[in-house]
Design an enzyme around this catalytic site. Structure first.
Site, mmCIF file in Angstrom:
data_model
loop_
_atom_site.group_PDB
_atom_site.id
_atom_site.type_symbol
_atom_site.label_atom_id
_atom_site.label_comp_id
_atom_site.label_asym_id
_atom_site.label_seq_id
_atom_site.Cartn_x
_atom_site.Cartn_y
_atom_site.Cartn_z
ATOM 1 N N TYR A 137 -1.136 0.078 10.432
ATOM 2 C CA TYR A 137 -1.209 -0.371 9.044
ATOM 3 C C TYR A 137 -0.015 0.162 8.253
ATOM 4 C CZ TYR A 137 -3.203 -1.254 4.400
ATOM 5 O OH TYR A 137 -3.418 -1.693 3.113
ATOM 6 N N SER B 248 0.838 -1.201 0.000
ATOM 7 C CA SER B 248 0.000 0.000 0.000
ATOM 8 C C SER B 248 0.868 1.244 0.000
ATOM 9 C CB SER B 248 -0.899 -0.008 1.246
ATOM 10 O OG SER B 248 -1.477 1.270 1.462
#
Length: 243
Positions: A157, A144
């Site tokens: 995250y 990501s």
């Protein structure tokens, strides 16, 4: 593309295969003629997907493995790989997200997220490397843009994806001598069931996000690069940018 040792068709192993990016990738690879080794937590969802994919005429094997349980991964992958298909491409797609301030994040949630987004990838890679080393192949890790940025309430995250990016680079250097290529597909927001999970709270416009089918096309393109080259890191973002 590299053929599997059991036939003329190449084989792709995909984790997180039952929904979202994983499910879209299984369909794209099946249509491209790949045999499939599919890993996800839900046996019911996997078998329903496998029945659909077998209509393309390719062999599909599944394994219901909870990647959040580190003790389940090695035996689950060993059993799957012993069914006679040798992967030429491995896509580590499974993952999760958590929103909340780092200061208040429970330790068990931190460990759960790191297990899914990082440690399970390490474990899957260890399980498949002997097979890949015999014939060469490719590992694609789905990451990501959070790996390169800092977002409030997404700290855990971001940390997990930054570590995954570093893991990919290190693995690439170690396995290059064995004919194994390692790629990272770095993504902006994708419209998947992740946004519906109980650990994520957001108000992003999902209509502006990437479609899983377009991500699947990018994964297939990476997998079909000739063995003489490697796209080490491809970034795919929504046209709207960071949401």
């Amino acid at each position: 593309m590299t053929a599997s040792s059991t036939g003329s068709s190449p084989t792709a192993l995909i984790t997180g295969a039952s929904r979202g990016i994983g499910a879209a990738a299984t369909r794209a690879f099946a249509q491209a003629g790949y045999q499939l080794l599919l890993v996800a937590r839900s046996k019911t969802d996997l078998e329903a997907l496998a029945a659909e994919l077998r209509s393309h005429g390719q062999r599909v094997e599944t394994a219901a493995v909870d990647l959040s349980d580190p003790s389940a991964i090695a035996p689950g992958l060993e059993e799957l790989l012993n069914r006679g298909l040798s992967p030429s491409v491995v896509i580590n797609n499974a993952g999760a997200a958590y929103t909340g301030n780092l200061a208040e994040m429970p330790l068990d949630r931190w460990q759960w997220l790191l297990q899914l987004n990082l440690t399970s990838v390490f474990q899957v890679c260890q399980a498949v490397l002997p097979a890949l080393r015999r014939e060469g192949g490719q590992i694609i890790n789905v990451s990501s843009h959070a790996a390169r940025n800092a977002f409030p309430e997404w700290g855990a995250y971001c940390t997990s994806k930054a570590a995954l990016a570093s893991f990919s680079r290190c693995l690439a250097e170690e396995e290059r001598q064995h004919g194994i290529r390692v790629s990272t597909l770095t993504l902006g927001a994708v419209n998947t069931p992740l946004w519906d999970s109980e650990t994520v709270h957001s108000s992003f416009d999902r209509r502006a996000m990437l479609a899983p089918e377009r991500v699947a096309e990018a994964l297939l393109s990476l997998a079909q690069q000739p063995a003489s080259q490697v796209a080490e890191d491809i970034t795919l973002m929504p046209a709207a940018g960071v949401l």
